[in-house]
Design an enzyme around this catalytic site. Sequence first.
Site, PDB file in Angstrom:
ATOM      1  N   LYS A   1      21.062  10.354  27.506  1.00 29.53           N
ATOM      2  CA  LYS A   1      20.611  11.440  26.755  1.00 29.53           C
ATOM      3  C   LYS A   1      21.365  11.717  25.499  1.00 29.53           C
ATOM      4  O   LYS A   1      21.682  10.715  24.870  1.00 29.53           O
ATOM      5  CB  LYS A   1      20.776  12.840  27.670  1.00 29.53           C
ATOM      6  CG  LYS A   1      20.250  12.644  29.095  1.00 29.53           C
ATOM      7  CD  LYS A   1      20.055  13.818  29.757  1.00 29.53           C
ATOM      8  CE  LYS A   1      19.999  13.627  30.958  1.00 29.53           C
ATOM      9  NZ  LYS A   1      19.224  14.935  31.765  1.00 29.53           N
TER      10      LYS A   1
ATOM     11  N   GLY B   1      20.249  17.217  35.962  1.00 31.33           N
ATOM     12  CA  GLY B   1      21.415  17.965  35.781  1.00 31.33           C
ATOM     13  C   GLY B   1      21.786  19.087  36.179  1.00 31.33           C
ATOM     14  O   GLY B   1      22.708  19.890  35.586  1.00 31.33           O
TER      15      GLY B   1
ATOM     16  N   HIS C   1      10.010  11.757  29.865  1.00 34.91           N
ATOM     17  CA  HIS C   1      10.922  12.291  30.578  1.00 34.91           C
ATOM     18  C   HIS C   1      10.755  14.082  30.682  1.00 34.91           C
ATOM     19  O   HIS C   1      10.250  14.327  29.490  1.00 34.91           O
ATOM     20  CB  HIS C   1      12.376  12.234  29.949  1.00 34.91           C
ATOM     21  CG  HIS C   1      13.734  12.653  30.610  1.00 34.91           C
ATOM     22  ND1 HIS C   1      13.923  13.970  30.655  1.00 34.91           N
ATOM     23  CD2 HIS C   1      14.603  12.078  31.643  1.00 34.91           C
ATOM     24  CE1 HIS C   1      15.163  14.011  31.591  1.00 34.91           C
ATOM     25  NE2 HIS C   1      15.267  12.804  31.846  1.00 34.91           N
TER      26      HIS C   1
ATOM     27  N   GLU D   1      12.628  16.436  29.859  1.00 34.27           N
ATOM     28  CA  GLU D   1      13.248  16.913  28.680  1.00 34.27           C
ATOM     29  C   GLU D   1      12.312  16.962  27.562  1.00 34.27           C
ATOM     30  O   GLU D   1      12.201  17.775  26.660  1.00 34.27           O
ATOM     31  CB  GLU D   1      14.635  16.706  28.534  1.00 34.27           C
ATOM     32  CG  GLU D   1      15.561  17.186  29.636  1.00 34.27           C
ATOM     33  CD  GLU D   1      16.747  16.175  29.753  1.00 34.27           C
ATOM     34  OE1 GLU D   1      17.183  15.238  28.954  1.00 34.27           O
ATOM     35  OE2 GLU D   1      17.486  16.582  30.836  1.00 34.27           O
TER      36      GLU D   1
ATOM     37  N   SER E   1      20.256  14.178  39.402  1.00 28.53           N
ATOM     38  CA  SER E   1      21.569  14.376  39.989  1.00 28.53           C
ATOM     39  C   SER E   1      21.787  13.293  41.070  1.00 28.53           C
ATOM     40  O   SER E   1      22.586  13.398  42.094  1.00 28.53           O
ATOM     41  CB  SER E   1      21.621  15.802  40.734  1.00 28.53           C
ATOM     42  OG  SER E   1      21.427  16.675  39.809  1.00 28.53           O
TER      43      SER E   1
HETATM   44  C1  PEP Z   1      17.770  12.038  33.894  1.00 28.11           C
HETATM   45  O1  PEP Z   1      18.036  12.476  32.867  1.00 28.11           O
HETATM   46  O2  PEP Z   1      16.808  11.301  33.944  1.00 28.11           O
HETATM   47  C2  PEP Z   1      18.660  12.427  35.167  1.00 28.11           C
HETATM   48  C3  PEP Z   1      18.008  12.186  36.349  1.00 28.11           C
HETATM   49  O3  PEP Z   1      19.867  13.048  34.960  1.00 28.11           O
HETATM   50  P1  PEP Z   1      20.928  13.701  35.888  1.00 28.11           P
HETATM   51  O4  PEP Z   1      21.094  12.500  36.739  1.00 28.11           O
HETATM   52  O5  PEP Z   1      21.931  14.039  35.104  1.00 28.11           O
HETATM   53  O6  PEP Z   1      20.198  14.560  36.781  1.00 28.11           O
END
Ligand code: PEP
Length: 254
Positions: free
Chosen positions: A11, A174, A96, A98, A213
Amino acid sequence: MRKALVIGNWKMNGRQDANEALLNALTSGYDNKLERVDVALCPPSVYLAQAQSLLQAGSIELGAQNVCADVEGAFTGEVSAGMLAEFGCRWVVIGHSERRSLYGETDAQVAEKAKRVLDAGMTPVVCVGETLEERESGLALQRVQSQLRAVLEEVPVEHLAELVVAYEPVWAIGTGLTATPEQAQEVHRALRDTLAAQQVELDEKVRILYGGSVNAANADALFAQPDIDGGLIGGASLKADDFLAICRAAAGES
Ligand code: PEP
């Protein structure tokens, strides 16, 4: 047999000195057993040259977190697929959550991006995922299947098997919340049904990663599921020991 795949998504994190330390720790901790897994990192685009140079001697590959849906021209601030390929990227994360939620990316744009990535000789990693509200309304499978179909319907048939899909429940990214292995498996199975409906045996060829996560403690149980082929890793990809432990879990070595 699908080869396991683990991709780290940094990220918008990194600094040149911290990147160097992390990349050196990853390359020195990487051992032959990990040859059973494809491992890639997606740093911010401005650090691709640095990462390319530090990773060149090893087996860890390079990817990008996003790409422009257009080929070139007056698109201020964007980075094209051709540019990413020039810096040694093999993988490009598209759609993604985000990007979808913060920058309004649509299914149609994600499909365009997939085509640009394939045209440039790289592999699109197509992210799909439901919100908590959609899950609680019983709409999770419908949501992710329609996100996937939007890409499958646009990608030329001869390239469909090259796609990678990442199931990332929005509520698990996240947040420290992870889908249970059973919840993730149910969605991965449904995504394979969508692949099979698009093209005969596509479900057996396309790798589907889980993201949300994932950490060193939960990776084993997730990757033990029959339809989970590895992970897309956010936070834990910023710590060498954690990321390597996740890669070992994908290799069946933890
Ligand atoms: C991601 O950004 O694709 C993601 C899965 O983040 P995290 O592992 O921090 O949940």
